[in-house]
Enzyme design. Structure first.
Site, mmCIF file in Angstrom:
data_model
loop_
_atom_site.group_PDB
_atom_site.id
_atom_site.type_symbol
_atom_site.label_atom_id
_atom_site.label_comp_id
_atom_site.label_asym_id
_atom_site.label_seq_id
_atom_site.Cartn_x
_atom_site.Cartn_y
_atom_site.Cartn_z
ATOM 1 N N GLU A 200 0.946 -1.411 0.131
ATOM 2 C CA GLU A 200 -0.154 -0.069 -0.118
ATOM 3 C C GLU A 200 0.984 1.277 0.193
ATOM 4 O O GLU A 200 1.956 1.210 0.538
ATOM 5 C CB GLU A 200 -0.802 0.145 1.251
ATOM 6 C CG GLU A 200 -1.995 -0.846 1.314
ATOM 7 C CD GLU A 200 -2.979 -0.762 2.508
ATOM 8 O OE1 GLU A 200 -2.508 0.218 3.513
ATOM 9 O OE2 GLU A 200 -4.009 -1.136 2.745
ATOM 10 N N ARG A 297 -15.347 -9.002 13.616
ATOM 11 C CA ARG A 297 -15.582 -9.484 15.200
ATOM 12 C C ARG A 297 -15.879 -8.240 16.000
ATOM 13 O O ARG A 297 -15.653 -7.067 15.556
ATOM 14 C CB ARG A 297 -14.310 -10.190 15.693
ATOM 15 C CG ARG A 297 -13.156 -9.320 15.634
ATOM 16 C CD ARG A 297 -11.828 -9.972 16.183
ATOM 17 N NE ARG A 297 -10.609 -9.247 15.698
ATOM 18 C CZ ARG A 297 -10.118 -8.197 16.238
ATOM 19 N NH1 ARG A 297 -10.717 -7.397 17.204
ATOM 20 N NH2 ARG A 297 -9.132 -7.668 15.583
#
Length: 620
Positions: A200, A297
């Protein structure tokens, strides 16, 4: 509603879930390794089942043992907590195949978002903005190096299956790329069993903004606003807050709706967090915020969202897993005030934040004006087996400045000994003028580290408190009388190898600081730090150092993952010698000076204790 729940986790995570389950009338089942047999979460659950030895890979990370524990205890559902197997699609499938309810997103959604490269492609297709980089299948070092050169430095190497800052390296120069790639892959393989990476573009003034989302089994999805998690050290979050400072209504709407689109794109259910990276060089703008990854989560920092919305997110999880619709619609959710969370770690900022392990002889956390989520208690122990976070402190107030002041005061009130903590460091972060002004980014701590790490030298107030506490058992020097001056008593103490001769006015005044005296040791707690004193030994009686000169010692218990030199090799100051893995992180020990390796006891794969000689150097 679910009636019985096995919690496939430990520590503060398990205690947090137990608290909500008990309120809802749900029977709870804890699991525990041999190291956790006497842990608080084991006592607090309605039932507890042992699942194996201390290492997580032999207990908490073994799906078959967890499912067997659920069957043995008659649990109807499994909540994975956050961490461990919470984002493991295979475990989710095994739970469902066993006829149990999985408190989490569908396995397909976990898989879709678990691999960062595939997730980014999917998000781009859903109209969610993503950062520029390389997501290709060709994982050869040569191709990755070429792509990094093409993107332009600095670049980030990130593990495809990564999370929590593991398997991530920033590279500033092309010549540093091969070594960083090798280290990143090694850490990724050890943490996730997958050494693939993506690249990135590194944002020079990044802020970490994440959005809490929820979706039910009936096609509805909402967001519960954003959190700012920019205060990080080595990619690990330190302080989180909600809402994000400087976030205007239009930007919030844009980012939060993008997060909802992301959840819908993968058929999401339950709690999830969409993480974004923002270029904050010109403030927070919708066109400079890009999708980074999704955590499938509940997050460690979920309490700040609970504080500003007034919702119990674990209850939302349990209701959605039970087939109920979302408790509230989007228009019913509102931001109330400001909340901040600080992660209290068992680590020593004065030694480069190395983990600190040992018994919790003294462990007292503040309870006024803050919420405390902790997995340990006084009399327990911090071991190198699990994560070093020992508690979370959460403050909620009408304004950001009030929340920061409340949380800083709580951090300064922490009393822990002999394990070292980062409490004083946290307080300094919260009180720093730039933080209070909202000038935060992920480089905040690194750029101000010298100002944020407290010095080890005790203050005059601490010395006086220690001296007054020692006056009874210590034979004081004669009281000196001077014309027009108060009499004084001399007390001689030592602390951390330093000698202190302290003059105390007579009669001594009681200390305003908390002090604990046990035998020859006096501990003074002040501003989040603990200072230990003993009576000063006579000259020449102090013990010899365990190693001296060019000895390179293990700073903590851990496993040797790499030995980067050979015996008799010449090394330069700062050259890597040995890399240790402890508490899920790698720590590289460097040559203290130019020299020659005359001894090299360190062996790859060996487990070593704190203070062990790993290498010995002689000056060149």
């Amino acid at each position: 509603m679910i009636t019985s729940l096995l919690i496939a986790n430990r520590g503060e995570i398990a205690r947090r879930i137990i608290r909500t389950a008990r309120r809802l009338g749900i029977r709870t089942v804890a699991v525990y390794s041999e190291a956790d047999a006497n842990a608080p979460h084991v006592r607090e659950a309605d039932e507890a089942v042992p699942i194996g030895p201390a290492p997580a890979r032999e207990s908490y990370l073994v799906p078959d043992k967890l499912i067997a524990a659920a069957r043995q205890s008659g649990a109807q559902a499994i909540h994975p907590g956050y961490g461990f197997l919470s984002e493991n699609a295979g475990f989710a499938e095994a739970v469902i195949a066993a006829g149990l309810t999985w408190v989490g997103p569908p396995p397909s959604a976990i898989r879709a978002m678990g691999l960062k490269d595939a997730a980014k492609k999917r998000m781009a297709e859903a109209g969610v903005p993503t950062t520029p980089g390389y997501l290709g299948e060709d994982q050869s070092p040569e191709r990755l190096h070429r792509e990094a050169d093409g993107i332009g430095y600095p670049v980030l190497i990130k593990a495809v299956a990564g999370g929590g800052g593991k398997g991530m390296r920033k590279v500033d120069r092309s010549e540093d790329f091969p070594g960083a790639l090798m280290s990143c892959r090694r850490e990724a393989s050890a943490s996730f069993g997958d050494d693939r990476v993506l690249l990135e573009k590194y944002v020079t003034r990044p802020r970490h903004i994440e959005v809490q989302v929820f979706a039910d089994q009936h096609g509805q999805a909402v967001h519960l606003f954003e959190r700012d998690c920019s205060l990080q050290r080595r990619h690990q979050k330190v302080i989180e807050e909600a809402p994000a400072p400087g976030m205007d209504a239009a930007t919030r709407e844009s980012v939060c709706q993008a997060a909802v689109r992301a959840a819908r794109a993968v058929g999401y259910e339950g709690a999830g967090t969409i993480e974004f990276i923002a270029d904050a060089s010109d403030g927070l703008r919708a066109d400079r915020i890009w999708f980074m990854e999704m955590n499938t989560r509940l997050q460690v920092e979920h309490p700040v969202t609970e504080a500003i919305t007034g919702q119990d997110l674990v209850e939302w999880q349990l209701r959605i897993a039970s087939g109920e619709p979302l408790p509230l619609a989007q228009e019913q959710l509102h931001i109330r005030g400001h909340a901040m969370e600080a992660r209290l770690y068992a680590e020593n900022p004065a030694t480069g934040f190395l983990p600190s392990t040992g018994p919790l002889t003294h462990f007292l956390l503040p309870t006024e004006s803050v919420r405390v989520d902790s997995g340990v208690e006084q009399g327990g122990e911090v071991t190198p087996t699990y994560d070093p976070m020992i508690a979370k402190l959460i403050a909620h107030a009408p304004t950001r400045s009030m929340a920061a002041a409340r949380l800083a005061a709580a951090c300064r009130a922490v009393r822990v000994w002999p394990v070292k903590t980062n409490a004083a460091f946290l307080a300094r972060c919260l009180e720093h003028p730039d933080f209070l002004a909202g000038a935060v980014d992920t480089g905040f701590i690194g750029a101000r580290l010298d100002a944020l790490v407290p010095g080890a030298d005790p203050s005059e107030a601490v010395l006086q408190a220690a001296a007054v506490a020692r006056l009874a058992p210590v034979t004081a020097a004669p009281i000196g009388f001077r014309l027009n001056a108060p009499p004084r008593i001399e007390v001689r103490l030592e602390s951390e190898g330093a000698r202190h001769v302290i003059q105390v006015k007579a009669p001594p005044r009681p200390s305003a600081l908390p002090v604990v005296t046990t035998g020859e040791q006096t501990i003074v707690f002040a501003q989040g730090l603990a200072h230990a004193f003993t009576p000063l030994r006579e000259e020449g009686t102090a013990g010899e150092a365990t190693a001296s000169g060019g000895a390179v010692l293990s700073p903590m218990p851990g496993r040797i993952v790499t030995v980067s030199v050979e015996a008799k090799a010449s090394v330069r100051k700062g050259q890597p010698l040995v890399t240790l893995e402890a508490m899920k992180m790698e720590h590289t020990l460097l040559a203290p000076f130019d020299g020659v390796v005359v001894e090299l006891p360190a062996k790859t794969g060996a487990q070593v204790a704190e203070g062990v000689v790993l290498a010995r150097l002689e000056p060149a």
